[in-house]
Design an enzyme around this catalytic site. Structure first.
Site, PDB file in Angstrom:
ATOM      1  N   LYS A 124       0.826  -1.204   0.000  1.00 24.25           N
ATOM      2  CA  LYS A 124       0.000   0.000   0.000  1.00 24.25           C
ATOM      3  C   LYS A 124       0.867   1.264   0.000  1.00 24.25           C
ATOM      4  O   LYS A 124       0.636   2.189  -0.786  1.00 24.25           O
ATOM      5  CB  LYS A 124      -0.935   0.018   1.213  1.00 24.25           C
ATOM      6  CG  LYS A 124      -1.932   1.172   1.191  1.00 24.25           C
ATOM      7  CD  LYS A 124      -2.774   1.225   2.450  1.00 24.25           C
ATOM      8  CE  LYS A 124      -2.011   1.803   3.598  1.00 24.25           C
ATOM      9  NZ  LYS A 124      -2.862   2.069   4.787  1.00 24.25           N
ATOM     10  N   ASP A 142      -6.706   0.953   0.860  1.00 27.24           N
ATOM     11  CA  ASP A 142      -6.782   0.983   2.315  1.00 27.24           C
ATOM     12  C   ASP A 142      -8.185   0.563   2.738  1.00 27.24           C
ATOM     13  O   ASP A 142      -8.980   0.084   1.921  1.00 27.24           O
ATOM     14  CB  ASP A 142      -6.430   2.374   2.850  1.00 27.24           C
ATOM     15  CG  ASP A 142      -7.465   3.430   2.477  1.00 27.24           C
ATOM     16  OD1 ASP A 142      -8.399   3.131   1.696  1.00 27.24           O
ATOM     17  OD2 ASP A 142      -7.349   4.566   2.973  1.00 27.24           O
TER      18      ASP A 142
END
Length: 215
Positions: A124, A142
């Site tokens: 991420k 997320d």
């Protein structure tokens, strides 16, 4: 469970997002690629507001890998102690700064694999840096994007990697660069986890979520 939306509906959703906010911005403060890496790494299990408060003074004195290394773990810890998991994060920031200084001539690499090899930098974080700094259409999934993708039917998947692939597969190319920012901001302020603000949603008529709120 909501079904995967069709191409036309998804295209219309992102057309509206772009009309509403043509150039969405990330909310983590940074001054260069290095401070972006640090800020995103610190943001795991923390709010952007909390990270920004912690890094305001830190980045004034340590905006390069060499300056961060010079602070040492204790110096970094003192600045980030208000953030969750701060001790481990301080160690990670120190170690990734060392690696960037020693192995990359203090230049943040534009490779996902290289970024993910840095301590405290996962997929991420790497995708955020690739997207925000290097302008690549990388999708950083997320909790907000995971919820938004599955709730609306824009990008369905059982885990973050599956949602990331669904975004790449189903969102038109012209919207790929800003897609994750639009989704994060919409998930954070409108399509909230516990009580989505459907009355203020600009895509409410296209969303497949069955439990829409009226307030």
């Amino acid at each position: 469970m909501p079904k995967q939306l069709d191409y036309h509906s998804i295209s219309e959703i992102f057309h509206r997002f772009r009309e509403h906010e043509p150039e969405p911005k990330g909310e983590l403060d940074h001054v260069n690629a290095f401070t972006l890496v640090v800020a995103v790494a610190l943001s795991a299990q923390a709010t952007d507001i909390g990270v920004n408060k912690a890094t305001k003074e830190l980045f004034k004195i340590a905006d390069t890998p060499e300056k961060m290394v010079a602070l040492g773990v204790e110096g970094i810890t003192e600045h980030v102690k208000t953030i969750g998991l701060f001790r481990q994060k301080a160690k990670n920031v120190y170690r990734l700064s060392q690696i960037l200084a020693d192995e990359y001539n203090s230049i943040v690499p534009s490779s996902r694999a290289a970024l993910e090899s840095l301590p405290g930098v996962g997929r991420k974080t790497a995708n955020v840096v690739l997207n925000m700094w290097f302008k690549q259409p990388a999708q950083a999934v997320d909790t907000h994007i995971y919820r938004f993708g599955n709730r609306t039917g824009v990008a369905k998947g059982k885990d973050v990697v599956a949602v990331e692939r669904a975004i790449e597969d189903h969102i038109p190319a012209e919207y790929q660069h800003h897609a994750h920012h639009w989704m994060i901001l919409h998930g954070r302020y409108v399509c909230k986890a516990r009580k989505p603000v459907c009355a203020n949603c600009i895509i409410e008529d296209l969303c497949h979520f069955e439990e829409k709120t009226n307030v």
